[in-house]
Scaffold this motif. Structure first.
Motif, PDB file in Angstrom:
ATOM      1  N   LEU A 116      -0.840  -2.671  12.898  1.00  0.00           N
ATOM      2  CA  LEU A 116      -0.477  -2.571  11.478  1.00  0.00           C
ATOM      3  C   LEU A 116       0.918  -1.973  11.384  1.00  0.00           C
ATOM      4  N   ILE A 117       1.819  -2.714  10.718  1.00  0.00           N
ATOM      5  CA  ILE A 117       3.223  -2.303  10.586  1.00  0.00           C
ATOM      6  C   ILE A 117       3.525  -2.056   9.114  1.00  0.00           C
ATOM      7  N   TRP A 118       4.252  -0.981   8.815  1.00  0.00           N
ATOM      8  CA  TRP A 118       4.665  -0.733   7.431  1.00  0.00           C
ATOM      9  C   TRP A 118       6.185  -0.569   7.382  1.00  0.00           C
ATOM     10  N   GLY A 119       6.745  -0.933   6.235  1.00  0.00           N
ATOM     11  CA  GLY A 119       8.186  -0.855   6.088  1.00  0.00           C
ATOM     12  C   GLY A 119       8.605  -1.068   4.642  1.00  0.00           C
ATOM     13  N   LEU A 120       9.873  -1.417   4.447  1.00  0.00           N
ATOM     14  CA  LEU A 120      10.425  -1.519   3.096  1.00  0.00           C
ATOM     15  C   LEU A 120      10.461  -2.948   2.575  1.00  0.00           C
ATOM     16  N   GLU A 121      10.367  -3.940   3.458  1.00  0.00           N
ATOM     17  CA  GLU A 121      10.463  -5.328   3.031  1.00  0.00           C
ATOM     18  C   GLU A 121       9.227  -6.110   3.481  1.00  0.00           C
ATOM     19  N   GLN A 122       8.705  -6.957   2.588  1.00  0.00           N
ATOM     20  CA  GLN A 122       7.557  -7.778   2.950  1.00  0.00           C
ATOM     21  C   GLN A 122       8.004  -8.952   3.813  1.00  0.00           C
ATOM     22  N   VAL A 123       7.179  -9.289   4.794  1.00  0.00           N
ATOM     23  CA  VAL A 123       7.458 -10.432   5.667  1.00  0.00           C
ATOM     24  C   VAL A 123       7.101 -11.716   4.929  1.00  0.00           C
ATOM     25  N   ALA A 124       8.094 -12.597   4.761  1.00  0.00           N
ATOM     26  CA  ALA A 124       7.840 -13.856   4.051  1.00  0.00           C
ATOM     27  C   ALA A 124       7.262 -14.914   4.987  1.00  0.00           C
ATOM     28  N   ASP A 125       7.786 -15.007   6.197  1.00  0.00           N
ATOM     29  CA  ASP A 125       7.320 -16.000   7.174  1.00  0.00           C
ATOM     30  C   ASP A 125       7.226 -15.323   8.537  1.00  0.00           C
ATOM     31  N   PRO A 126       6.022 -14.972   8.984  1.00  0.00           N
ATOM     32  CA  PRO A 126       5.903 -14.236  10.242  1.00  0.00           C
ATOM     33  C   PRO A 126       6.043 -15.099  11.493  1.00  0.00           C
ATOM     34  N   ALA A 127       5.931 -16.422  11.379  1.00  0.00           N
ATOM     35  CA  ALA A 127       5.913 -17.286  12.560  1.00  0.00           C
ATOM     36  C   ALA A 127       7.116 -17.060  13.474  1.00  0.00           C
ATOM     37  N   PRO A 128       8.357 -16.955  12.957  1.00  0.00           N
ATOM     38  CA  PRO A 128       9.500 -16.746  13.860  1.00  0.00           C
ATOM     39  C   PRO A 128       9.416 -15.463  14.678  1.00  0.00           C
ATOM     40  N   LEU A 129       8.654 -14.481  14.208  1.00  0.00           N
ATOM     41  CA  LEU A 129       8.540 -13.228  14.937  1.00  0.00           C
ATOM     42  C   LEU A 129       7.821 -13.410  16.272  1.00  0.00           C
ATOM     43  N   PHE A 130       7.054 -14.506  16.395  1.00  0.00           N
ATOM     44  CA  PHE A 130       6.230 -14.713  17.585  1.00  0.00           C
ATOM     45  C   PHE A 130       6.803 -15.761  18.524  1.00  0.00           C
ATOM     46  N   GLN A 131       8.088 -16.097  18.376  1.00  0.00           N
ATOM     47  CA  GLN A 131       8.701 -17.033  19.311  1.00  0.00           C
ATOM     48  C   GLN A 131       8.728 -16.422  20.706  1.00  0.00           C
ATOM     49  N   ARG A 132       8.164 -17.144  21.640  1.00  0.00           N
ATOM     50  CA  ARG A 132       7.952 -16.596  22.992  1.00  0.00           C
ATOM     51  C   ARG A 132       9.254 -16.114  23.632  1.00  0.00           C
ATOM     52  N   ASP A 133      10.308 -16.936  23.592  1.00  0.00           N
ATOM     53  CA  ASP A 133      11.553 -16.574  24.268  1.00  0.00           C
ATOM     54  C   ASP A 133      12.169 -15.327  23.648  1.00  0.00           C
ATOM     55  N   ALA A 134      12.105 -15.244  22.312  1.00  0.00           N
ATOM     56  CA  ALA A 134      12.678 -14.086  21.635  1.00  0.00           C
ATOM     57  C   ALA A 134      11.891 -12.815  21.963  1.00  0.00           C
ATOM     58  N   LEU A 135      10.567 -12.931  21.989  1.00  0.00           N
ATOM     59  CA  LEU A 135       9.750 -11.767  22.348  1.00  0.00           C
ATOM     60  C   LEU A 135      10.013 -11.347  23.781  1.00  0.00           C
TER      61      LEU A 135
ATOM     62  N   HIS B  56       0.851  -1.191   0.000  1.00  0.00           N
ATOM     63  CA  HIS B  56       0.000   0.000   0.000  1.00  0.00           C
ATOM     64  C   HIS B  56       0.885   1.238   0.000  1.00  0.00           C
ATOM     65  N   ASP B  57       0.582   2.143  -0.906  1.00  0.00           N
ATOM     66  CA  ASP B  57       1.285   3.428  -0.966  1.00  0.00           C
ATOM     67  C   ASP B  57       2.804   3.250  -1.037  1.00  0.00           C
ATOM     68  N   GLY B  58       3.232   2.240  -1.809  1.00  0.00           N
ATOM     69  CA  GLY B  58       4.656   2.019  -2.023  1.00  0.00           C
ATOM     70  C   GLY B  58       5.387   1.371  -0.869  1.00  0.00           C
ATOM     71  N   ARG B  59       4.658   0.895   0.134  1.00  0.00           N
ATOM     72  CA  ARG B  59       5.288   0.271   1.288  1.00  0.00           C
ATOM     73  C   ARG B  59       4.681  -1.106   1.531  1.00  0.00           C
ATOM     74  N   ALA B  60       5.482  -1.998   2.119  1.00  0.00           N
ATOM     75  CA  ALA B  60       4.990  -3.312   2.521  1.00  0.00           C
ATOM     76  C   ALA B  60       4.293  -3.182   3.869  1.00  0.00           C
ATOM     77  N   HIS B  61       3.072  -3.727   3.959  1.00  0.00           N
ATOM     78  CA  HIS B  61       2.290  -3.642   5.199  1.00  0.00           C
ATOM     79  C   HIS B  61       2.050  -5.029   5.784  1.00  0.00           C
ATOM     80  N   THR B  62       2.121  -5.120   7.092  1.00  0.00           N
ATOM     81  CA  THR B  62       1.850  -6.365   7.810  1.00  0.00           C
ATOM     82  C   THR B  62       0.845  -6.061   8.914  1.00  0.00           C
ATOM     83  N   CYS B  63      -0.279  -6.758   8.898  1.00  0.00           N
ATOM     84  CA  CYS B  63      -1.310  -6.548   9.915  1.00  0.00           C
ATOM     85  C   CYS B  63      -1.422  -7.801  10.776  1.00  0.00           C
ATOM     86  N   VAL B  64      -1.289  -7.636  12.092  1.00  0.00           N
ATOM     87  CA  VAL B  64      -1.327  -8.738  13.053  1.00  0.00           C
ATOM     88  C   VAL B  64      -2.563  -8.577  13.931  1.00  0.00           C
ATOM     89  N   TYR B  65      -3.433  -9.595  13.945  1.00  0.00           N
ATOM     90  CA  TYR B  65      -4.651  -9.563  14.746  1.00  0.00           C
ATOM     91  C   TYR B  65      -4.430 -10.366  16.035  1.00  0.00           C
TER      92      TYR B  65
END
Length: 798
Positions: free
Chosen positions: A641-660, A595-604
């Protein structure tokens, strides 16, 4: 079942009444150590609480017999007014007095030596009373304590302080009986455990709940907007409802929203209906003027906030309007109870969603209210900063033996599992300031004498302790005053005042004013004819949707069809289902789209506003580490809702409990949240005074001193007890990390990732949300500069 004494029976008969069963049940239970009465608004709950006291007092009594504690000073005044009638008409020789912050000093002094039969007070004033060496004299005849609206105190530090004060009274009066009163209790057993002395039992009495409220959602010609919280679209329909009723309370969740709505309502009030505004940032005189007009039946509508939530009988109110999703079903039921303050008469209420998603939340709240399903968080451990203050109060009251005070504190349910090591750490802190501060004379406050009694090192310190009793933290506010007038209009936050320049306009007390200057912590303003103001940033609470209501919303969204939703909202959800998928409770839905030239990621995540804001910070931190170059985010109660320059290919690692969790610890240690939380705990625990020599410090003065202390302790004594307390408070406060952990637990790493070529229907409103947070990333800045340089070179033909 008990029968009423003859003079009371005659009084009921003269008024054409008969005692309700729960009122007689309270007489039967008069000698029980603890009793919790749950009765609907208008059901004679207060009279039921006082009836055993009035009956006992007919036989005569020397000194204080009954202590009544309420969360609000105004509620104490209301109770005194309502009690006077039966006392006078039955012909009882009973003195009833109030003791609050508004009580004259001479009367307070007299009350300690010659207390009335019934004293009406607040948690803070009670804590102050227990801090005097003559407390045993004041409470010598005390038989009963009545805690009104106990549910409102059960979820705050004020409640913890109150229960510690009751434990002190129980030490002075071992046979003291406790009574709790409430209309809205989601977990009676928990409240009963809070009220009773641990591990004593508490009897729970349920009155006939009466008829269900008449509650519905407002239907308007125009659908709600996609985002925002002002509900301006509903003003015409709200005015029509006001015209149909005698008196309407229009509740809002924040003071700023109340000011905006009142301003728009006033502009649309072509019939010049008498309307007013009431919230906690208004001057006391303004609030009292509105309250008097309400009681006299002179107002058709009052735009208000939580200041009118509790059980005061505000005249002839026959309609409640809740603007914005209630966020909490228990709060909604409490507010609905302000209408039709009569037993067996249904309260009438209307919900007004402020935006499209709130339509879903309002329907879910309606379903929960009709199902009598109240929400509430599980009870936590007693906060240790309040415990530290209690130790100082006990010292000011003449001293204590450590073993005795430890046992007394553990009789409070919230502190029942307090370890001796934790208590001793708090005692050491109160006595010396703790390891890193014990070298400073100002924190050498307590000494243990030869008989093992801990006393004040300097008896003159008792006055300073008393001046700083309490757990309510005032926002950093400055008064607003019209030029040429002595009385203030109200207060605004210091930070907001600092942004104003001469000529700026803002809303206060329902009117638009123009800023002129700030002089001696007072903002001076003048009248203006401008209609589009800035809005003051008031200190009102921004509620997060409760866990139980969030779960109900998820279940509602997952239904195959939505006959209970307006067609425009049902169509929106159906479109979401067709182009993407609906969020569920047991999985995290992640959508990616450009959207608007940026990669968007929406987490519910449906974890509430504070938790989703924290999740946005943590996810962007993780994305930055993974070179995904986030640029910013915006959050609501249900998504980020997060926007940035790169699209997230696999979001699962972002939610690893220990890392968070690790990211959270790193982020929290260097964040302003910790300094803000430390300031609160430092004041509550007694490390830093909010008043010095009787004068209240400004917010900036307090922040300056606590920031220095925080940096010192973080560097030289990171395991200091106050640093431990700060971390505990931060975890359950602004950042609400517990809700994130609850989300991770129920989803168990299950992530659904939907990649789309355009904005999805459910994510679209987030693009319109205010409150965007920018991510500071060197990698993003470097890449954007490189892209800009490439474009310039191409234009130059290179």
């Amino acid at each position: 079942m008990s029968t009423l004494p003859a003079q009371f029976d005659a009084w009921f008969a003269r008024r054409g009444w008969s005692a309700h069963p729960h009122q007689l049940d309270m007489l039967d239970r008069a000698q029980d150590p603890a009793t919790l009465l749950i009765a609907p608004t208008g059901g004679g709950k207060t009279l039921a609480g006082f009836l055993p006291s009035l009956v006992e007092l007919t036989g005569g009594h020397q000194g204080l017999h009954t202590l009544y504690v309420s969360p609000l000073k105004a509620l104490a005044a209301d109770i005194r007014r309502n009690l006077r009638r039966p006392v006078e008409e039955v012909g009882l020789d009973i003195r009833i007095e109030e003791r609050t912050g508004d009580t004259p000093a001479l009367q307070k002094k007299r009350q300690r030596a010659d207390p009335p039969h019934i004293l009406l007070t607040t948690p803070e004033s009670l804590a102050l009373l227990t801090s005097y060496e003559d407390a045993a004299v004041t409470f010598a005849g005390l038989q009963r304590v009545i805690v009104d609206e106990i549910h409102a105190l059960a979820e705050s530090k004020r409640g913890d302080q109150l229960m510690l004060a009751l434990a002190r009274l129980q030490t002075l009066r071992p046979e003291l009986r406790r009574v709790g009163l409430s209309a809205t209790v989601e977990d009676p057993g928990r409240i009963a455990g809070l009220l009773a002395r641990h591990p004593d039992p508490c009897h729970i009495l349920h009155a006939d709940p009466g008829p269900d409220p008449d509650i519905r959602m407002l239907q308007t010609e125009d659908p709600p907007p996609w985002s925002g919280g002002g509900a301006k679209y509903a003003i015409p329909a709200v005015l029509e409802e006001v015209k149909k009723h005698r008196t309407t309370l229009i509740f809002h969740n924040t003071r700023a929203q109340a000011e905006i709505f009142f301003h728009n309502l006033w502009l649309a009030n072509d019939d010049a209906l008498p309307i007013a505004i009431h919230h906690g940032s208004l001057a006391r005189e303004q609030r009292h003027k509105v309250e008097a007009a309400m009681l006299a039946g002179k107002l058709r509508a009052i735009v208000c906030t939580g200041t009118l939530d509790l059980g005061i009988d505000w005249g002839d109110v026959d309609l409640i309007i809740q603007v914005g999703a209630p966020k909490n079903v228990k709060r909604l039921i409490q507010r609905i109870g302000r209408a039709n303050h009569r037993y067996n008469a249904p309260s009438k209420a209307i919900l007004v969603p402020a935006n499209r998603f709130e339509v879903v939340e309002c329907v879910a709240a309606l379903e929960a209210a009709r199902a009598h399903e109240l929400d509430g968080d599980p009870a936590g451990r007693g906060p240790r900063d309040v415990l530290c203050q209690q130790i100082l109060i006990a010292a000011a009251g003449g001293g204590f033996r450590a073993d005795d005070l430890y046992g007394e504190i553990r009789s409070v349910g919230a502190y029942a599992d307090l370890s001796r090591a934790e208590f001793d750490a708090c005692l050491d802190f109160a006595a010396t300031g703790g390891y890193a501060l014990r070298a400073y004379d100002r924190w050498q406050r307590l000494v243990e004498d030869e008989e093992g009694v801990w006393r004040l090192r300097d008896p003159r310190a008792a006055q300073r302790i008393r001046q700083n009793i309490g757990t309510i933290m005032d926002s950093e506010l400055v008064k607003v005053r019209m030029r040429g007038h002595r009385k203030p209009l109200g207060e605004i936050e210091e930070d907001f005042a600092a942004t104003l320049t001469p000529g700026d306009t803002f809303l206060i007390a329902g009117r638009v004013v123009q800023y002129r200057r700030i002089l001696e912590q007072v903002v001076e303003v003048t009248k203006t004819n401008k209609r589009k103001p800035k809005v003051a940033v008031f200190g009102g609470t921004k509620f997060a949707t409760s866990t139980q209501l969030s779960q109900r919303i998820l279940r509602l969204m997952h239904q195959p069809i939505w006959p209970e939703l307006p067609q425009h909202t049902a169509d929106w959800l159906m479109l979401q289902r067709e182009v993407s998928q609906m969020p569920t409770a047991d999985r995290i839905l992640v959508e990616s789209f450009p959207h608007d030239g940026r990669a968007h990621t929406c987490v519910y995540g449906f974890a509430g506003r504070n938790a989703m804001q924290t999740l946005g910070l943590l996810l962007t931190q993780r994305m930055d580490q993974e070179a995904l170059m986030p640029m910013g985010f915006v959050s609501t109660d249900y998504a980020v809702l997060i926007w940035g320059l790169e699209q997230v290919a696999d979001p699962a690692p972002l939610f690893q409990r220990d890392a968070l969790r690790a990211g959270f610890e790193t982020w929290l240690s260097g964040n302003m949240v910790m300094k803000k939380t430390f300031k609160v705990s430092a004041v509550v625990s007694g490390l830093v005074d909010r008043k010095a020599a009787g004068l209240r410090k400004t917010g900036r003065q307090t922040a300056f001193s606590t920031n220095i202390l925080y940096d010192t302790l973080r560097k030289y004594d990171p395991d200091h007890v106050l640093m431990q307390i700060t971390r505990e408070e931060a975890m359950k406060g602004l950042v609400d990390f517990g809700r994130i952990e609850e989300m991770l637990a129920r989803t168990q790493g299950r992530v659904d990732h939907v990649i789309h070529d355009r904005v999805t229907p459910l994510a679209a409103p987030l693009l319109l949300e205010a409150g965007r947070v920018t991510v500071d990333s060197a990698a993003v800045t470097e890449k954007l500069l490189a892209e800009e340089a490439e474009k310039l070179m191409q234009e130059a033909g290179l």
